[in-house]
Design a protein around this motif. Structure first.
Motif, PDB file in Angstrom:
ATOM      1  N   THR A   1       0.851  -1.180   0.000  1.00  0.00           N
ATOM      2  CA  THR A   1       0.000   0.000   0.000  1.00  0.00           C
ATOM      3  C   THR A   1       0.889   1.233   0.000  1.00  0.00           C
ATOM      4  O   THR A   1       2.117   1.125  -0.026  1.00  0.00           O
ATOM      5  N   GLY A   2       0.273   2.408   0.009  1.00  0.00           N
ATOM      6  CA  GLY A   2       1.065   3.641  -0.020  1.00  0.00           C
ATOM      7  C   GLY A   2       0.177   4.846   0.193  1.00  0.00           C
ATOM      8  O   GLY A   2      -1.021   4.734   0.480  1.00  0.00           O
ATOM      9  N   LEU A   3       0.769   6.018   0.034  1.00  0.00           N
ATOM     10  CA  LEU A   3       0.073   7.265   0.307  1.00  0.00           C
ATOM     11  C   LEU A   3      -0.288   8.045  -0.952  1.00  0.00           C
ATOM     12  O   LEU A   3      -1.077   8.975  -0.907  1.00  0.00           O
ATOM     13  N   THR A   4       0.296   7.670  -2.085  1.00  0.00           N
ATOM     14  CA  THR A   4       0.168   8.456  -3.309  1.00  0.00           C
ATOM     15  C   THR A   4      -1.274   8.591  -3.785  1.00  0.00           C
ATOM     16  O   THR A   4      -1.714   9.679  -4.171  1.00  0.00           O
ATOM     17  N   LYS A   5      -2.031   7.489  -3.799  1.00  0.00           N
ATOM     18  CA  LYS A   5      -3.399   7.513  -4.316  1.00  0.00           C
ATOM     19  C   LYS A   5      -4.424   7.782  -3.220  1.00  0.00           C
ATOM     20  O   LYS A   5      -5.623   7.883  -3.504  1.00  0.00           O
ATOM     21  N   CYS A   6      -3.957   7.885  -1.985  1.00  0.00           N
ATOM     22  CA  CYS A   6      -4.869   8.172  -0.882  1.00  0.00           C
ATOM     23  C   CYS A   6      -4.855   9.645  -0.502  1.00  0.00           C
ATOM     24  O   CYS A   6      -5.902  10.213  -0.174  1.00  0.00           O
ATOM     25  N   LEU A   7      -3.649  10.267  -0.536  1.00  0.00           N
ATOM     26  CA  LEU A   7      -3.491  11.610   0.009  1.00  0.00           C
ATOM     27  C   LEU A   7      -3.023  12.624  -1.019  1.00  0.00           C
ATOM     28  O   LEU A   7      -3.664  13.635  -1.247  1.00  0.00           O
ATOM     29  N   SER A   8      -1.863  12.363  -1.641  1.00  0.00           N
ATOM     30  CA  SER A   8      -1.298  13.327  -2.582  1.00  0.00           C
ATOM     31  C   SER A   8      -0.342  12.612  -3.529  1.00  0.00           C
ATOM     32  O   SER A   8       0.505  11.838  -3.074  1.00  0.00           O
ATOM     33  N   PRO A   9      -0.451  12.837  -4.853  1.00  0.00           N
ATOM     34  CA  PRO A   9       0.453  12.170  -5.795  1.00  0.00           C
ATOM     35  C   PRO A   9       1.924  12.424  -5.504  1.00  0.00           C
ATOM     36  O   PRO A   9       2.766  11.566  -5.769  1.00  0.00           O
ATOM     37  N   GLY A  10       2.262  13.613  -4.965  1.00  0.00           N
ATOM     38  CA  GLY A  10       3.665  13.916  -4.687  1.00  0.00           C
ATOM     39  C   GLY A  10       4.217  13.230  -3.462  1.00  0.00           C
ATOM     40  O   GLY A  10       5.436  13.206  -3.254  1.00  0.00           O
ATOM     41  N   LEU A  11       3.343  12.659  -2.644  1.00  0.00           N
ATOM     42  CA  LEU A  11       3.800  11.978  -1.432  1.00  0.00           C
ATOM     43  C   LEU A  11       4.092  10.523  -1.778  1.00  0.00           C
ATOM     44  O   LEU A  11       3.362   9.600  -1.424  1.00  0.00           O
ATOM     45  N   ARG A  12       5.197  10.322  -2.498  1.00  0.00           N
ATOM     46  CA  ARG A  12       5.530   9.005  -3.028  1.00  0.00           C
ATOM     47  C   ARG A  12       6.207   8.164  -1.953  1.00  0.00           C
ATOM     48  O   ARG A  12       7.433   8.129  -1.833  1.00  0.00           O
ATOM     49  N   LEU A  13       5.367   7.483  -1.187  1.00  0.00           N
ATOM     50  CA  LEU A  13       5.851   6.609  -0.130  1.00  0.00           C
ATOM     51  C   LEU A  13       4.988   5.361  -0.116  1.00  0.00           C
ATOM     52  O   LEU A  13       3.752   5.450  -0.139  1.00  0.00           O
ATOM     53  N   GLY A  14       5.631   4.202  -0.109  1.00  0.00           N
ATOM     54  CA  GLY A  14       4.918   2.927  -0.079  1.00  0.00           C
ATOM     55  C   GLY A  14       5.337   2.105   1.115  1.00  0.00           C
ATOM     56  O   GLY A  14       6.422   2.294   1.684  1.00  0.00           O
ATOM     57  N   PHE A  15       4.479   1.177   1.490  1.00  0.00           N
ATOM     58  CA  PHE A  15       4.745   0.293   2.622  1.00  0.00           C
ATOM     59  C   PHE A  15       4.515  -1.151   2.187  1.00  0.00           C
ATOM     60  O   PHE A  15       3.506  -1.462   1.560  1.00  0.00           O
ATOM     61  N   VAL A  16       5.456  -2.018   2.538  1.00  0.00           N
ATOM     62  CA  VAL A  16       5.366  -3.444   2.225  1.00  0.00           C
ATOM     63  C   VAL A  16       5.366  -4.208   3.535  1.00  0.00           C
ATOM     64  O   VAL A  16       6.367  -4.203   4.266  1.00  0.00           O
TER      65      VAL A  16
END
Length: 453
Positions: free
Chosen positions: A301-316
């Protein structure tokens, strides 16, 4: 269809696209070598029972794709030199007058997102921690931001200790290291018949094979997955799933189907790679499959499609048995996530900005989906809080022509062929987040008028 020459049996509708794809496949397979001269338009049309115009259009598609060149007086030739292009289903051509872009899946660009960035950067500028500037040790980065990652995963329904969370620069690097960790070249990954556009090129680059599995309105069929595992004779190593609405066909898989797929994976020794890029945007959803089979699941999952496209952070979230392998694969291809982006994400989550933005996204997406339902009616499939709608088209529809017609009227949409693995029925994906509300209303009205009755 990688052989050459093609036969009449190889051509399906739309014929020009089928011919272009057949020639492209033969080039990729090495059966049409660089410098090879293609048959003249009229000769190939006679051989395949096509019109000269159809062959001309296919050749034009190949020229635009930079696969062949047309030389006046000499003919058409396969271009020489290396070619490695990742095909993307969304609009990317330059235009003097940019279209209303419904082709890329992004969250709604709420004004408060810009405010969140500004406030966060001001706070960090006043007291920027050394690790954000100087850290070069991946495990230190994981230790510093592991708690933040664990709290976000808990919002998604996955409870996992920080030491089993890999932080990446977005979901795509996480997908790549997951695939590298579960299969060897020549082995297979199962997925739904329509899947994430990033999966196919990743599998191709890793020299893996993809197997599309039949599904229904509830998602992938467990019996079909079990049959595919038996037919693969040990070569099928993992199953990639998008159970929570982020797939091109937006379905929220119910808990029973999730449990059934988890059971099939366990019975056949398959690893589950679950992609949940929209995370907690949809409230009151079933638990992730990874929470039902934590010992054999990799959750992305990640933050890009939830919060802001520029916040490119993913979690595995990694199972214990694969943790070291995944960490080592990530070291070899990405080394570590960018600390500054992780610092901003931690600030957003710690300050409560992330939760505020989630609430605002849900409200805006609910309104946009009501609009889509009103304009498209039953022709558009979607979820109450989804980022997109899927429009299945009647058999025989000219999908590329519809995409082109929409673009001519100022609307960019994504063709279903960009997501297809084993199902070739035509369809369109319309994303609801990127355009302004007025533009979205206009674009959906244009698309509705173009759709076959």
């Amino acid at each position: 269809m990688t052989h050459w020459p093609l036969t009449r049996a190889d051509i399906t509708r739309p014929a020009y696209r089928s011919l272009a794809q057949g020639i492209a496949a033969a080039i990729d397979a090495g059966n049409l070598r660089p410098g090879a001269r293609l048959p003249p338009h009229r000769d190939l049309a006679w051989r395949l029972g096509l019109s000269v115009q159809t062959v001309s259009r296919a050749y034009e598609e190949l020229i635009r794709a930079d696969l062949i060149s047309g030389e006046v007086g000499r003919g058409s030739f396969v271009k020489s030199g290396p070619r490695e292009t990742v095909e993307v289903p969304w609009f990317r051509a330059r235009s003097v007058r940019p279209p209303i872009d419904l082709s890329m899946m992004t969250p709604v660009p709420l004004p408060r997102i810009a405010t969140a960035w500004q406030e966060s950067l001001q706070r960090l500028a006043a007291n920027l921690p050394d690790p954000a500037m100087y850290s070069f040790r991946p495990r230190q980065t994981m230790a510093r931001y592991g708690g933040m990652a664990a709290s976000w995963l808990a919002r998604c329904g996955v409870v996992v200790p920080a030491q089993r969370i890999l932080i990446t620069n977005g979901n795509t690097p996480g997908l790549m290291v997951a695939l590298m960790s579960v299969a060897q070249p020549g082995e297979e990954i199962a997925t739904e018949s329509y899947t994430c556009h990033a999966l196919r090129p990743a599998i191709q680059h890793l020299h893996l094979r993809i197997r599309g599995i039949e599904g229904d309105d509830r998602g992938m069929l467990p019996d079909a997955l079990a049959e595919a595992a038996r037919a693969a004779h040990g070569k099928l190593r993992a199953v990639f799933l998008l159970p929570s609405g982020a797939g091109p066909i937006p379905r929220m898989m119910d808990r029973q189907r999730r449990e059934e797929l988890a059971a099939v994976a366990a019975e056949n020794g398959l690893i589950i790679v679950e992609s949940d890029v929209t995370g907690p945007v949809s409230p009151r959803r079933p638990p992730p499959i990874s929470s039902l089979a934590p010992d054999r699941s990799i959750y992305l999952t990640g933050l890009t499609k939830c919060l802001s496209p520029g916040l490119r952070l993913g979690f595995v979230a990694m199972p214990d048995a694969l943790t070291e392998r995944i960490l080592n694969r990530h070291l070899s291809v990405s080394w570590m996530a960018t600390p500054m982006i992780a610092e901003i994400a931690e600030d957003w989550i710690g300050q409560g900005l992330a939760d505020d933005l989630l609430v605002a996204q849900r409200a805006e997406l609910a309104a946009r989906n009501r609009m889509a339902q009103r304009i498209l009616g039953e022709r558009g499939i979607g979820l109450a809080y989804g980022l997109h709608r899927w429009i299945p088209l009647p058999e025989g529809s000219d999908e590329p022509a519809l995409v082109e017609q929409a673009l001519e009227q100022g609307v960019a949409i994504a063709p279903g062929s960009g997501f297809a693995v084993s199902d070739r029925r035509p369809g369109l994906r319309l994303c609801l987040g990127g355009a302004g509300l007025g533009e979205l209303d206009k674009a959906l009205t244009i698309i509705s008028a173009l759709l076959p009755s």
